[in-house]
Design a protein around this motif. Structure first.
Motif, PDB file in Angstrom:
ATOM      1  N   SER A 245     -50.267  39.235   0.945  1.00  0.00           N
ATOM      2  CA  SER A 245     -51.675  38.866   0.793  1.00  0.00           C
ATOM      3  C   SER A 245     -52.438  39.618   1.872  1.00  0.00           C
ATOM      4  N   PHE A 246     -53.440  40.388   1.464  1.00  0.00           N
ATOM      5  CA  PHE A 246     -54.240  41.155   2.427  1.00  0.00           C
ATOM      6  C   PHE A 246     -55.710  40.820   2.243  1.00  0.00           C
ATOM      7  N   GLY A 253     -56.910  48.082   2.837  1.00  0.00           N
ATOM      8  CA  GLY A 253     -56.462  47.352   1.647  1.00  0.00           C
ATOM      9  C   GLY A 253     -55.880  48.263   0.578  1.00  0.00           C
ATOM     10  N   PHE A 257     -52.109  48.087  -0.556  1.00  0.00           N
ATOM     11  CA  PHE A 257     -51.812  47.811  -1.966  1.00  0.00           C
ATOM     12  C   PHE A 257     -50.851  48.874  -2.513  1.00  0.00           C
ATOM     13  N   VAL A 267     -48.876  42.452  -4.592  1.00  0.00           N
ATOM     14  CA  VAL A 267     -49.892  42.572  -3.538  1.00  0.00           C
ATOM     15  C   VAL A 267     -51.230  42.067  -4.089  1.00  0.00           C
ATOM     16  N   ALA A 269     -55.183  42.079  -2.703  1.00  0.00           N
ATOM     17  CA  ALA A 269     -55.980  42.662  -1.621  1.00  0.00           C
ATOM     18  C   ALA A 269     -57.463  42.393  -1.860  1.00  0.00           C
ATOM     19  N   MET A 271     -61.130  42.971  -0.489  1.00  0.00           N
ATOM     20  CA  MET A 271     -61.650  44.046   0.379  1.00  0.00           C
ATOM     21  C   MET A 271     -63.174  43.977   0.526  1.00  0.00           C
TER      22      MET A 271
END
Ligand code: NAD
Length: 519
Positions: A245-246, A253, A257, A267, A269, A271
């Motif tokens: 998890s970003f 990002g 990813f 993933v 992301a 952003m």
């Protein structure tokens, strides 16, 4: 970090410039249930953005430390995944209570390291707390599906099961809320978690980890490493991590990813953004101007959902002078000072970047109606302050429109019609959030229907969904296919196992081998 916060309380001079020495407090790693000092020889200074004094140091964890953290997550996983869902729910229920009891302490750490006002920092913790509260509904959220009697004596059912070790990489702007979007949701599903907070604001995450431990989360279920690129690459590449998890910038990002996906991971992301507030001339003027000013300049514009672009339609352009007057009245000060409406930017580099983007507006033909570049805050002359700034006559090809400014700057465009406004918003690559201000239901419906943005507010300037829904930014503001928190959060942190089961009466034994595909 508890040592850090108690030092802050007992000795305010601890974070004055003169106290900077090798004894400056250090942030620990959290590995296997212990807060351990890093053996790294690479450290990053943590600054108070209101003064730029060094208030602590955070390590760039060594490879051995990162390996130990992953090994700990991996070891803890089987038992945690097998712990009854009711027991995991109990841990989260206690956690909810402890976060509430410590909300002000966490908020103080946020203000110290991130700069936002104390009231706003409390909101940061509160919005994360709501995700923890929602995660307590895991007993219904994690249910699978069943279909009985799909053929004679045969039933079909599915379970939602944890993935294994998951990891989180967080930005600086919501030091409590965004980590709380991640590990509580993942862990309540039975995953173990490796967290990498922002190196600029690690304090809140460390205190949140201590509270989770006090709530009964077994050792190793949450581990914390610190660092920058090496830690991020480690997370993207490590075979034992199943999902990332970003939340942060597009630069990081998109990289995470791609690199994480290449290594076979899920993933998600979240952003960057450029959020437009479309103001119709029939809007309630008083509410609209207050909401625009609050949503553009609150948190010094360092919110991914900040309403950083106003599109004034038709006669609404006449409201500009009043907008400027309201913005002028906001009080800029250190976040812990009473009455502060907005605090400093995170770093001197962030301030320089924001000022350069304001400069670009002047150079490219826009008009600066309110200029916060030269602001001086008494007693905090070294802080990274920029005052509320309003740039009008902005056109979509200007740099200040194209870039995410991430500062207290509102850029203003004007159009004659709603259709033109929609076109501008939809031509912008970002799709995080938008709002329309109107008293006409049909106008609002048309906007909500036609605008290509993942989160839409109707007379609501910052439409961040509550956690029973999901955070649904779209287009360039998001990579992945399953969003943060809500039902989608549970989906992200679980995988399905589907079981086809046949129990026949004894007298229904097969008379011959079944060699054809069952139908
Ligand atoms: P950032 O991308 O600089 O940092 C985020 C994380 O990524 C940090 O943990 C950092 O250590 C790491 N990182 C930074 N640069 C990297 C690189 N080149 N390679 C690998 N890792 C890297 O973001 P930030 O400045 O901390 O946060 C601000 C940004 O986050 C803004 O763009 C804002 O819009 C965005 N944001 C988005 C949301 C959302 O939900 N859409 C929420 C909050 C913030």
């Amino acid at each position: 970090i508890l040592q850090v916060s108690s030092k802050v309380k007992s000795s305010p001079t601890w974070y004055s410039a003169s106290s900077f020495s090798s004894s400056v407090p250090t942030v620990k790693l959290f590995i296997g249930g212990k807060f351990v000092e890093s053996k790294s020889d690479k450290w990053i200074d943590i600054h108070n953005p209101a003064t730029n004094e060094v208030i602590g140091r955070v390590p760039q964890a060594t490879k051995a430390e990162m390996d130990a953290a992953i090994a700990s997550c991996k070891r803890a996983f089987p038992a945690w995944a097998d712990t009854s869902v009711l027991s995991r729910q109990q841990v989260l229920l206690r956690y909810q209570q402890l976060i509430k009891e410590n909300l002000k302490e966490i908020a103080k750490l946020i203000t110290l390291e991130q700069g936002k006002t104390l009231a706003d920092a409390e909101g940061d913790v509160f919005r994360g707390l709501q995700v923890v509260e929602h995660a307590c509904s895991v007993t219904s959220l994690m249910m699978g599906e069943t279909m009985p009697s799909i053929t004679k004596d045969m039933d079909l059912y599915s379970y939602r099961l944890p993935l294994g070790v998951c990891a989180g990489i967080a930005p600086f702007n919501f030091p409590a809320m965004i980590p709380l979007w991640m590990f509580p949701m993942a862990m309540v599903c039975g995953n173990t978690f490796l967290m990498k907070p922002s190196e600029r604001v690690p304090g809140a995450t460390m205190l949140l980890a201590k509270l989770l431990q006090d709530s009964g989360a077994p050792d190793g279920t949450l581990n914390i490493i610190h660092g920058q690129h090496e830690a991020v690459n480690f997370i993207c590449d490590h075979a034992d991590i199943k999902a990332i998890s970003f939340v942060g910038s597009n630069k990081a990002g998109e990289y995470i990813f791609e690199r994480g996906s290449r290594h076979g991971k899920r993933v998600q992301a979240n952003m960057g953004a450029k959020n437009h507030g479309v103001v119709m001339p029939d809007a309630n003027k008083e509410n609209t101007l207050n909401q625009l000013v609050g949503a553009a300049f609150g948190a010094a514009g360092q919110r991914c959902m900040a309403l950083s672009t106003a599109v004034l339609v038709g006669e609404a352009k006449k409201w500009l002078p009043e907008l400027v007057e309201r913005a002028k009245n906001l009080r800029v000060n250190a976040g812990d000072q009473p009455g502060a409406d907005l605090g400093p930017l995170i770093t001197p580099q962030a301030k320089e970047r924001v000022c350069n983007l304001i400069d670009s507006g002047t150079k490219e033909g826009a008009s600066i109606l309110l200029d916060g570049r030269k602001i001086k805050v008494k007693g905090y002359e070294n802080g990274n302050f920029v005052g509320p700034t309003i740039i009008s006559n902005v056109k979509p090809n200007m740099t200040c429109y194209k870039e995410e400014i991430f500062g207290p700057v509102l850029v203003v465009l004007e159009t004659e019609t709603l259709d033109e406004a929609i076109q501008i918003v939809n031509n912008n690559p970002y799709g995080n959030g938008t709002a329309i201000f109107t008293t006409n239901g049909a106008t609002a419906r048309k906007y909500a229907h036609l605008v290509d943005v993942g989160q839409v507010g109707v007379n609501v300037p910052i439409p961040v969904p509550l956690p029973m829904f999901s955070f649904t930014g779209s287009r360039s503001s998001f990579r992945g296919d399953t969003n943060f928190y809500g039902k989608q959060g549970i989906q992200f942190y679980t995988q399905l196992k589907t079981i086809t089961s046949q129990w026949k009466e004894e007298d229904a034994t097969l008379s011959s081998p079944a060699v054809v595909m069952p139908t």
